[in-house]
Enzyme design. Sequence first.
Site, short mmCIF file in Angstrom:
data_model
loop_
_atom_site.label_atom_id
_atom_site.label_comp_id
_atom_site.label_asym_id
_atom_site.label_seq_id
_atom_site.Cartn_x
_atom_site.Cartn_y
_atom_site.Cartn_z
N ASP A 154 1.18 -1.51 -0.01
CA ASP A 154 -0.06 -0.11 -0.01
C ASP A 154 0.69 0.71 -0.14
OD1 ASP A 154 -2.98 1.16 0.55
OD2 ASP A 154 -1.45 2.24 1.95
N THR A 158 -3.64 5.44 -4.54
CA THR A 158 -2.32 6.49 -3.98
C THR A 158 -1.11 5.79 -3.93
OG1 THR A 158 -1.67 4.24 -1.98
CG2 THR A 158 -3.76 6.04 -1.40
N THR A 159 -0.82 4.81 -4.79
CA THR A 159 0.74 4.10 -5.44
C THR A 159 0.76 4.93 -6.69
OG1 THR A 159 0.46 2.37 -4.76
CG2 THR A 159 2.31 2.49 -5.98
N ASP A 163 -9.54 -0.64 1.64
CA ASP A 163 -9.48 -0.16 0.00
C ASP A 163 -10.70 -0.93 -0.62
OD1 ASP A 163 -6.80 0.63 0.84
OD2 ASP A 163 -5.24 -0.41 -1.64
#
Length: 547
Positions: free
Chosen positions: A65, A98-99, A388
């Site tokens: 994550d 997010t990445t 998520d």
Amino acid sequence: MAGQLSGQPIIILDKDKTRTQGKEALGFNITAAKAIADAVRTTLGPKGMDKMLVNPVGDMVITNDGATILQEMDIKHPAAKMMVEIARTQEDKAGDGTTSAVVLAGELLNKAKTLVEQNVHPTSITRGYSLASVKALEILEDMAIDASDDVLENVARTALTGKSADLALDPLVQLCVKTAQSIKDGGRVNVKENINIIHQRGGSIKDTKFVHGVVIDKARAHKNMPKKVENARIAVLDTGIEVEKTQITSKVQITSPELLKEARLEETKLVDEKVEALLKSGANVIFTEKGIDDIGMHCLAKRGVFAVRRCKDEEIKKIVKATGARVVSVLDGVEEEDLGRADIVEERGVGNYKMVYIEGCENPKAVSILIYSGAEHVADEIERALDDALRVVGDVIEDGKIVAGGGAPEVELAIKLRKYATTLSGREQLAVMAYADALEEIPKSIAENAGLDAIDTLVDLRNMHSKGISTAGLNVFTGKAEDMLKLGVIEPLRVKTQIIKSATDAASMIMRIDDILMAKETGMMDVNPEHTADYYDGIQAPPIEED
Ligand code: ADP
Ligand code: MG
């Protein structure tokens, strides 16, 4: 005139501050931000790898994550910290992506650096990037597809694929959809507020289950208490049920065994009276933040009351929210309206793995997920993946809009932005072109992480898109460009729009900086010795828990 103004040099800066200016400052910041993007890039996509992060005391986190990796990295550089901020914003607003947001921001800066080297001024680049992001958001809205409930499983599957949740993908996908749907309230799905995730040691990930209520990781206070109470009326206390200690230091001299017995009886009577007063409210279940001593347990057990002692603050909060109880501080002050309600309160489990289940709560939106796992760090990573997936399912329930995944929207955006760039003039055109190139970094990274050739993949994808298949993305399992909608690889529109917003904002903010003034780092030795944690009210050493 000049003579009058000259003289002693003026010192404006503290000698301990370092100053970096102009292109050099920009270069520093971009290098730092890029290093952050590179650190998370290899985790992107279903074939991305995990990172193992170990802190100074040896605690370990294994994760895929983006937000967690950056949080655990303990980053010092200010520009790099802004990248951490992007991940956090993305997590807050959309719950996933997010990445991707960090990778895109890193690439936007990388491309900007090349433009600056070609003498394009940073403000022209930020203007171009801003135009590109507005256009990209418009294109995304146009591309979005209206979604109904039957796509929710695929949305959850896309978010969970490639994480440790792969171990039990189908059951977890169904669990996420069921849980998110159960807390839907007036079109909103508030994952953070309503869903409690608890780890149960032992068992396997496949056993992970949904509980319609709250689960507390504690056992009942005494084995003589009932294991199960139906139609529970719940008192929540922040006071103990025990023999009261006197406020002043006093001595009672006991000179005979009779007197000792009498003293004991007197103590029992006092506690008994308090319990009696408490139970007048109608309570048959008690949760307290404080202790219950032997006498208290005896008094409760003989009246068939179910009690749990030493609940943590957050457990008390959950119980209050779920059952509608009010926390009371004095035993004889509990009224009927202070009690919370639930259909069942029951202790389940064996040996050291007992937990208290509160089901059928007054607030039907209080639900829990119980993750079974032999290892805590696996449970932690499953929790992050589930979080998520719950959030993306929630996004789609709330907004009703999806887009294809697997790099499809990024390739389509790049093509359309390049077309749009031709309508602009000069330097802004260059910046919009750079923005389009940066977007393609997402499919390229997904391909690279899957061991495929990034350029070949990109060429295949562009070909399919030029033939009008705007949902063509990379199937990492076959290595081919395919229609992601047919494959069921879909994501909420909100994740993609937020990636554009967060990445553009962060990149622009970093690019506008042309002067860095950094104070010298102060070690702990420079800190006023009075300013230690103990010095401040409210920060105290944790109390020692007695059993
Ligand atoms: P992020 O933190 O950005 O969500 P992930 O590691 O979860 O990072 O990867 C998300 C990317 O992987 C998205 O672009 C998504 O569309 C893509 N993806 C997910 N599942 C698949 C799949 N089965 N095939 C191809 N791409 C996928
Ligand atoms: Mg993801």
